[in-house]
Design a protein around this motif. Structure first.
Motif, short mmCIF file in Angstrom:
data_model
loop_
_atom_site.label_atom_id
_atom_site.label_comp_id
_atom_site.label_asym_id
_atom_site.label_seq_id
_atom_site.Cartn_x
_atom_site.Cartn_y
_atom_site.Cartn_z
N LEU A 170 51.14 52.82 28.65
CA LEU A 170 50.81 54.13 28.09
C LEU A 170 49.41 54.07 27.50
O LEU A 170 49.07 53.13 26.78
N THR A 171 48.61 55.06 27.83
CA THR A 171 47.28 55.19 27.24
C THR A 171 47.21 56.51 26.48
O THR A 171 48.11 57.35 26.58
N ALA A 172 46.16 56.71 25.74
CA ALA A 172 46.00 57.97 25.02
C ALA A 172 45.94 59.14 25.99
O ALA A 172 46.50 60.21 25.74
N ASP A 173 45.25 58.95 27.12
CA ASP A 173 45.17 60.02 28.11
C ASP A 173 46.53 60.33 28.73
O ASP A 173 46.90 61.50 28.91
N SER A 174 47.29 59.28 29.09
CA SER A 174 48.59 59.53 29.71
C SER A 174 49.58 60.13 28.72
O SER A 174 50.37 61.02 29.07
N VAL A 175 49.54 59.69 27.46
CA VAL A 175 50.41 60.29 26.45
C VAL A 175 50.09 61.77 26.29
O VAL A 175 51.00 62.62 26.22
N THR A 176 48.82 62.10 26.22
CA THR A 176 48.42 63.50 26.09
C THR A 176 48.89 64.32 27.28
O THR A 176 49.41 65.43 27.13
N ALA A 177 48.71 63.78 28.49
CA ALA A 177 49.14 64.50 29.70
C ALA A 177 50.66 64.64 29.76
O ALA A 177 51.18 65.69 30.16
N LEU A 178 51.39 63.62 29.35
CA LEU A 178 52.84 63.69 29.37
C LEU A 178 53.37 64.72 28.38
O LEU A 178 54.31 65.48 28.69
N VAL A 179 52.79 64.78 27.20
CA VAL A 179 53.20 65.78 26.21
C VAL A 179 52.94 67.18 26.75
O VAL A 179 53.80 68.07 26.64
N ALA A 180 51.78 67.39 27.35
CA ALA A 180 51.44 68.71 27.88
C ALA A 180 52.41 69.12 29.00
O ALA A 180 52.90 70.25 29.03
N ALA A 181 52.68 68.20 29.93
CA ALA A 181 53.57 68.52 31.05
C ALA A 181 55.00 68.75 30.59
O ALA A 181 55.68 69.68 31.05
N ALA A 182 55.48 67.92 29.67
CA ALA A 182 56.86 68.03 29.22
C ALA A 182 57.10 69.32 28.44
O ALA A 182 58.10 70.02 28.64
N THR A 183 56.20 69.65 27.52
CA THR A 183 56.40 70.85 26.71
C THR A 183 56.15 72.12 27.52
O THR A 183 56.64 73.19 27.15
N ALA A 184 55.39 72.01 28.62
CA ALA A 184 55.25 73.17 29.50
C ALA A 184 56.55 73.44 30.25
O ALA A 184 56.86 74.58 30.60
N ASP A 185 57.33 72.38 30.51
CA ASP A 185 58.60 72.52 31.20
C ASP A 185 59.73 72.92 30.24
O ASP A 185 60.55 73.77 30.56
N THR A 186 59.75 72.30 29.06
CA THR A 186 60.82 72.53 28.09
C THR A 186 60.21 72.66 26.70
O THR A 186 59.54 71.74 26.24
N ALA A 187 60.45 73.80 26.06
CA ALA A 187 59.90 74.01 24.73
C ALA A 187 60.61 73.12 23.72
O ALA A 187 61.83 72.97 23.75
N GLY A 188 59.86 72.51 22.83
CA GLY A 188 60.44 71.68 21.80
C GLY A 188 59.46 70.63 21.31
O GLY A 188 58.26 70.69 21.62
N ARG A 189 59.98 69.68 20.56
CA ARG A 189 59.16 68.63 19.95
C ARG A 189 59.41 67.32 20.69
O ARG A 189 60.55 66.84 20.77
N VAL A 190 58.34 66.73 21.23
CA VAL A 190 58.46 65.43 21.90
C VAL A 190 58.69 64.37 20.83
O VAL A 190 57.87 64.21 19.92
N VAL A 191 59.79 63.62 20.96
CA VAL A 191 60.12 62.60 19.97
C VAL A 191 60.11 61.20 20.57
O VAL A 191 60.21 60.22 19.82
N GLU A 192 59.98 61.10 21.90
CA GLU A 192 59.93 59.77 22.51
C GLU A 192 59.25 59.84 23.87
O GLU A 192 59.51 60.76 24.66
N ILE A 193 58.39 58.87 24.13
CA ILE A 193 57.76 58.69 25.44
C ILE A 193 57.93 57.23 25.81
O ILE A 193 57.61 56.34 25.02
#
Length: 234
Positions: A170-193
């Motif tokens: 996991l890098t800062a860029d991939s974490v940022t991209a994963l948060v953006a993609a996940a919350t675009a699919d499902t509204a809520g708070r990301v608590v684990e990657i």
């Protein structure tokens, strides 16, 4: 015959003496206006801030110079970049925790950065256990470290042999991209990657309190969904 009582007549070319009036004294020259010392004052204030704040002042200057909006991290002045190219370059200051329904992305990046100060390797998991309390898993050198990060700093709480060791870092860029993609699919708070051999998983807590686990490929596209409320896997 002249009259002795007649006064003598003055000569024709005699003129009365002119009385000269002295010229008024010149007005004193106006005193020059005092020079503005704005530059000196500003420099003095800046010096005072630096002397009183010490390292914190240098840290603030680095932050203010970062105008490109990049959220992948930064390096404080005088700090060696010992974390490689993963973007977790240094603590981000630990700002206010996000609201319950908003992902604390800054907190994730800060937790990963602090974990890498006590464990060398690649971040493979970031979990928010509670606001301000994080678990970060780091793999490196054939070992896997579990690091807890909270307000007191980072500490290794568990260390094991790592027989796999090939999870996607996991890098800062991939974490940022994963948060953006996940919350675009499902509204809520990301608590684990968490990363795996060839994909990622992201856990989201919704406003209703349910948990949704999303699987994403290396292109950050959602390829599977698991909801705890009905157990369906899409």
């Amino acid at each position: 015959m002249s009259n002795e009582n007649t006064p003598p007549t003055p000569p024709a070319d005699h003129e009365p003496t002119e009385q000269l009036t002295p010229a008024p004294a010149p007005a004193p020259a106006a005193a020059p206006a005092p020079r503005r010392r704005t530059g000196l004052l500003v420099a003095g204030v800046a010096a005072a801030v630096i002397l009183s704040a010490g390292v914190g002042a240098a840290f603030a200057l680095v932050v203010s110079d970062n105008d490109d909006g990049d959220i992948t991290g930064f390096t404080t002045s005088g700090q060696n970049d010992s974390n490689g190219s993963n973007g977790f370059d240094g603590p981000r200051g630990g700002g206010a925790t996000a609201a319950n329904d908003e992902t604390d992305l800054d907190g994730m990046l800060d937790a990963a950065s602090q974990a890498l100060t006590v464990a060398q390797g690649d971040v493979v998991k970031i979990e928010e256990r509670s606001p301000g309390l994080w678990r970060v898993d780091v793999q490196g050198g054939g070992r896997e470290y579990e690091v807890v990060v909270d307000g007191s700093g980072a500490r290794v709480t568990e260390e094991d042999d790592d027989d796999d060791g090939d999870d996607l870092p996991l890098t800062a860029d991939s974490v940022t991209a994963l948060v953006a993609a996940a919350t675009a699919d499902t509204a809520g708070r990301v608590v684990e990657i968490e990363s795996d051999d060839d994909r990622y998983s992201v856990e989201i807590r919704t406003s209703s309190g349910s948990t949704v686990e999303l699987d994403l490929n290396q292109s950050f596209q959602v390829v599977g969904t698991d909801r705890d409320d009905d157990g369906d896997d899409d």
